[in-house]
Design an enzyme around this catalytic site. Structure first.
Site, PDB file in Angstrom:
ATOM      1  N   GLY A   3      29.549  60.481  45.274  1.00 12.63           N
ATOM      2  CA  GLY A   3      29.010  61.519  46.151  1.00 12.63           C
ATOM      3  C   GLY A   3      27.611  61.165  46.567  1.00 12.63           C
ATOM      4  O   GLY A   3      27.107  60.068  46.285  1.00 12.63           O
ATOM      5  N   GLY A   4      26.965  62.106  47.234  1.00 12.19           N
ATOM      6  CA  GLY A   4      25.626  61.849  47.726  1.00 12.19           C
ATOM      7  C   GLY A   4      24.604  61.685  46.628  1.00 12.19           C
ATOM      8  O   GLY A   4      23.562  61.076  46.833  1.00 12.19           O
ATOM      9  N   MET A   5      24.878  62.244  45.443  1.00 12.19           N
ATOM     10  CA  MET A   5      23.894  62.210  44.369  1.00 12.19           C
ATOM     11  C   MET A   5      24.210  61.173  43.305  1.00 12.19           C
ATOM     12  O   MET A   5      23.357  60.847  42.492  1.00 12.19           O
ATOM     13  CB  MET A   5      23.798  63.595  43.713  1.00 12.19           C
ATOM     14  CG  MET A   5      23.192  64.653  44.614  1.00 12.19           C
ATOM     15  SD  MET A   5      23.423  66.301  43.946  1.00 12.19           S
ATOM     16  CE  MET A   5      22.636  66.117  42.343  1.00 12.19           C
TER      17      MET A   5
ATOM     18  N   VAL B 288      30.925  59.039  39.726  1.00 10.29           N
ATOM     19  CA  VAL B 288      31.617  59.684  38.619  1.00 10.29           C
ATOM     20  C   VAL B 288      32.563  58.670  37.984  1.00 10.29           C
ATOM     21  O   VAL B 288      33.323  57.984  38.686  1.00 10.29           O
ATOM     22  CB  VAL B 288      32.396  60.925  39.088  1.00 10.29           C
ATOM     23  CG1 VAL B 288      33.062  61.612  37.897  1.00 10.29           C
ATOM     24  CG2 VAL B 288      31.487  61.894  39.818  1.00 10.29           C
TER      25      VAL B 288
ATOM     26  N   ASP C  27      27.894  75.283  48.106  1.00  8.24           N
ATOM     27  CA  ASP C  27      28.650  74.156  48.666  1.00  8.24           C
ATOM     28  C   ASP C  27      30.126  74.293  48.305  1.00  8.24           C
ATOM     29  O   ASP C  27      30.761  73.353  47.853  1.00  8.24           O
ATOM     30  CB  ASP C  27      28.084  72.828  48.155  1.00  8.24           C
ATOM     31  CG  ASP C  27      28.564  71.639  48.997  1.00  8.24           C
ATOM     32  OD1 ASP C  27      28.982  71.863  50.152  1.00  8.24           O
ATOM     33  OD2 ASP C  27      28.526  70.500  48.502  1.00  8.24           O
TER      34      ASP C  27
END
Length: 905
Positions: free
Chosen positions: A82-84, A87, A185
């Site tokens: 993801g953007g952060m 996983v 979100d």
């Protein structure tokens, strides 16, 4: 971690991050000198803040490979990004369980840290669980399944599955919102579908209270699922999640994503589900569902099959006609036979039985949570009960079963009442009027209310309820919405009223009015008018059943014939039961309930004391008690801390003032007249008190020496009900507010007038809103007070000379303010009775609001039930007395037989 704590961390983080790194330590020591834990938390965030330095470490995400280890976690494979961060699926080698590890792209950012803190505060079966936190990674529950986004690629979900999974998502959102957390979100990619239901993921953008993660005007979220206020960069709250949830539900039911700014086509969706989605997607947040729990209840309702059968096909009508005719004929014959049997046989006798509270609980009648309430059909009863840990909630018991069932979500519930169909229970809790389906589902909020003085539900779908003293009785649809006056306050009615009870026509209702000395007046009001008519007097509230009014005369339960059309009592009142519990508090009601099906329930008692003055420290621990238990209404500590003035009833229920010497633990009576005295104010030197009394027919203002010597002085009298609250430090001005009017206004009384003719009275502030409980600051320059101008009671502070320049103190409802004696903090009672303290700093003529502290002391409703010591370290609270296990409920079957028996010569 509380939202307030997290907000404080963010404020300090951003303030420190704007300074050079070598100044961080000095800045934090100056900003929070007495909270080393707070300094340490912020310092840890600053240590991991992103940096442009060439010595910045390589991101961990770029160094993790399948088969490598991260502490005691063995990495197995990369399962997402993801953007952060990324996983990974991994194995916890210590506990031998599969986990998911989310690794930050860079050093542990504030947003990444936020997700860890948010997840750590949530514990819910439909929210992914946090297991561990590392330097720049978090370890979570491994959720096996597929994302809702992947599932929707195969088309719409079946409607039953949409409702089922939607209810689970709503339940998860409700848990987060209850902790002050907004997801921000919500989208199909952040919902996992498993064999056991859904799991809500990714709280990386979650908002905590009024957080400062993003600057004003910043737009964050996934555009296709953002609420209008998110698009505009405005402040978001739980209702923003509800809008996103509506889009999600629509896509689940139709398989199609709703275009930005478009209204969805819900024509193919059943009406129940379409209604739920439409209200989620209202542009104005005020018009949406206000809580996720409401949506859960709606989805559970939508999932239920429609009752009744549809039209019968024509070809079946002939074959069904003969059985129907036969059945009707047999029913008619059976009815005639029953009528003949009823006339030819004597009426069945009375049957008495005892109902005990649930195991390890006690009935809550003596804590002013209201009496037991029988359902209209006489088959069930609802009541409040408290367990050994002090937890109170509502219970419902079918009378043909031996046990009661707790109603989840009704903690702190008061004065329950039934819907006409005996399915729903209305009740008061947390400054809200609510309802709950006794067959299952969470409570649904209907209207805001400052307190609880009873309610009644008409067959037309209107609820009449009373919330607190000196305010109009209100009415609201049983579906919720805007409230309006049902009975307007007025001096011709009295000083307080409540406990409505609808008559059979569903238009008119009984209610009680009372004030000062004298008996309760029983009145009849109407939904079509705010006027009312007196029909009689009693010593408690009254209920109607089968042509009779039931009420208390002292401690005897009486029944008297009553015409529900002409509103006339007739004949002699007949005693039905003796020694019925009666509450001589300012809120006067009896512990009894009657149904029209011939069932009566009551609790025996002595009408004894129900509250104990108790000292608590700031951690909520009780230290010592003061005096004997009584029905205290107002408690006021003297400025010198040596005495406490209290308002409490005598043996006849009339309220008088008492002075309690704290060093000797000795109470002496201060007023003995037949009028009622409820409110008292100390002078700054603790030598005099000002109080109100009804001895002349209205609440007028008197002054007297605090030691009881000398004559009383009448300060001011008129035709309004005046409640004294605070004296200025120089003794020149008294602040009060009016009761018994359509709206309260705050007034001032000049005690040293410059003109002859007595004290000068003037309206301090009259805005058209209910404004009350004004209190001077210790220096006399500021006033804290309550106002409902926002739509609910909130606490404000303003300069005494410029009340229009106000600041709001409370956040989500508040009242009953008090100043700390050094003028550096204001206490108020938040929704649900929680005591809070807000730091204030005065600079020239301006006031700056500081940190808010939650003090774990529960404050009861009605009057000022608390006061604070001069140093602010101890709180004196009137708490429910621990009087042991309450008496059982006596259940009487066939109460009309008692009337027949007692009416015979």
């Amino acid at each position: 971690m509380s939202p307030d704590r997290w907000r404080r961390i963010e404020e300090l983080y951003h303030a420190a991050a704007a300074r050079p790194a070598h100044e961080h330590r000095v800045f934090l020591e100056q900003a929070c000198p007495s909270d080393p834990a707070l300094r340490e938390e912020v310092a840890s965030l600053l240590q991991h803040a992103p940096s442009d330095s060439p010595t910045r470490t390589v991101p961990l995400a770029g160094r993790i490979q399948e088969g490598s280890t991260l502490g005691h976690y063995r990495i197995e494979q990369r399962i997402g990004a993801g953007g952060m961060g990324e996983v990974f699926r991994a194995v916890d080698t210590r506990l031998n369980r599969n986990v998911a590890i989310k690794v930050s792209h860079g050093p542990f950012s504030l947003r990444f840290r936020r997700e860890a803190l948010v997840l750590s505060s949530l514990n819910h079966p439909h929210i992914c669980t946090l297991f561990d936190v590392g330097p720049d990674f978090i370890v979570m529950e491994l959720v096996e399944g597929e994302t809702l986004q992947a599932r929707l690629q195969r088309g719409a979900l079946p409607l039953a599955e949409t409702a089922r999974l939607g209810a689970q998502i709503a339940d998860a959102l409700a848990e987060a919102h209850a902790k002050g957390i907004t997801h921000r979100d919500l989208k199909p990619g952040n919902v996992m579908v498993t064999k056991k239901g859904v799991k809500l993921l990714d709280f990386g953008l979650a908002g905590v209270g009024g957080d400062t993660l993003t600057k004003t005007g910043a737009v964050m979220g996934t555009p296709a699922y953002m609420a209008p206020e998110q698009w505009d960069g405005k402040e978001c709250d739980a209702r923003s999640d509800i809008f996103s949830f509506g889009l999600l539900l629509c896509e689940m039911a139709t398989g199609k994503r709703v275009g930005q700014g478009q209204r969805p086509d819900l024509g193919a969706i059943p009406e129940k589900l379409a209604h739920t989605i439409e209200r989620c997607l209202e542009t104005n947040p005020e018009d949406r569902w206000q809580t996720a729990r409401d949506i859960k209840a709606e989805l559970e309702w939508a999932a239920k099959p429609a009752t009744g059968s549809g039209p019968v096909e024509d070809k079946r009508r002939g074959s069904l006609l003969w059985p129907i005719v036969t059945t009707l004929a047999l029913a008619a014959l059976a009815g005639l036979a029953w009528l003949h049997f009823r006339e030819a046989t004597p009426q069945a006798g009375l049957t008495y039985s005892a109902i005990l509270p649930p195991e390890n609980t006690s009935f809550d009648f003596k804590t002013n949570r209201g009496p037991i309430s029988l359902s209209p059909d006489g088959r069930s009863m609802v009541f409040a009960a408290t367990d050994g840990n002090g937890k109170s909630q509502l219970w419902v018991r079918a009378l043909n079963t031996p046990t009661a069932q707790a109603l989840p979500g009704t903690e702190g519930g008061m004065f329950p009442f039934w819907s006409p169909d005996s399915r729903w229970v209305g009740f008061f809790a947390g400054r809200m009027l609510k309802k709950i389906d006794t067959r299952g589902g969470p409570p649904i909020e209907l209207a805001e209310t400052a307190g609880a003085l009873g309610g009644s539900w008409s067959a037309s779908g209107t609820i009449v309820f009373a919330s607190e003293l000196f305010t109009p009785m209100r009415k609201v649809s049983s579906d919720g919405g805007k409230t309006s006056d049902a009975v307007a306050a007025g001096t011709e009615i009295g000083n307080a009223y409540g406990f409505p009870w609808f008559l059979p026509d569903g238009e008119h209702f009984l209610f009680s009015s009372w004030g000062g000395a004298g008996r309760i007046k029983l009145r009849v009001g109407s939904l079509g008018s705010t006027a009312s008519t007196i029909v009689g007097e009693a010593d408690s509230n009254a209920v109607y059943a089968e042509g009779h009014l039931f009420y208390l005369r002292q401690d005897s339960l009486m029944a008297q014939a009553f015409d529900s059309q002409s509103f006339k009592l007739s004949g002699e009142a007949v005693p039905i039961a003796e020694h019925v519990e009666r509450f001589p508090d300012l809120v006067r009601f009896g512990a009894f309930s009657v149904s029209s099906s011939g069932v009566l329930a009551y609790q025996a008692g002595d009408g004894g004391a129900v509250k104990q003055l108790t000292w608590f420290d700031r951690d909520g621990k009780s230290a010592e008690t003061v005096g004997e238990p009584r029905n205290f209404f107002d408690i006021e500590l003297a400025p010198d801390g040596k005495r406490v003035a209290v308002s409490a009833p005598d043996g006849l229920g009339n309220y008088d003032l008492w002075m309690h010497d704290l060093s000797r633990n000795l109470a002496t009576r201060f007023t003995v007249d037949p009028g009622g005295e409820y409110w008292v104010v100390w002078s700054a030197d603790s030598k005099n008190v000002i109080f109100n009394s009804t001895r002349k027919g209205h609440y007028d203002l008197y002054r007297k020496s605090a030691d009881g010597s000398g004559a009383e002085e009448l300060l001011y009298a008129d035709d309004t009900e005046k409640v004294p609250v605070s004296l200025s430090p120089d003794g020149k001005f008294l602040l009060y507010f009016t009761g018994g009017e359509a709206k309260h206004y705050m007034g001032q009384l000049a005690l040293t007038p410059e003109r002859p003719g007595g004290p000068l009275k003037g309206i301090l502030r009259e805005t058209g809103f209910n404004e009350q409980y004004p209190r001077f600051s210790p220096d006399g320059n500021w006033v804290a007070y309550d106002s409902d101008e926002s739509g609910r009671s909130e606490t404000y502070v303003a300069p005494f000379s410029r009340l229009t320049q106000k600041q709001q103190i409370s956040k989500n409802g508040g009242g009953y303010p008090r100043w700390r004696r050094d003028g550096k903090a204001i206490f108020y009672v938040a929704a649900g009775g929680q005591l809070r303290e807000v730091d204030v700093r005065v600079n020239a003529e301006a006031m700056e609001l500081g940190e808010e502290h939650v003090i774990p002391a529960q404050i009861g409703a009605g009057g000022y039930s608390y006061d604070v010591s001069a140093d602010g370290q101890r709180i004196l609270v009137a708490v429910p007395a621990q009087s042991g296990r309450a008496a059982p409920v006596t259940l009487v079957q066939n109460w009309p037989a008692a009337l027949t028996r007692l009416s015979k010569p």
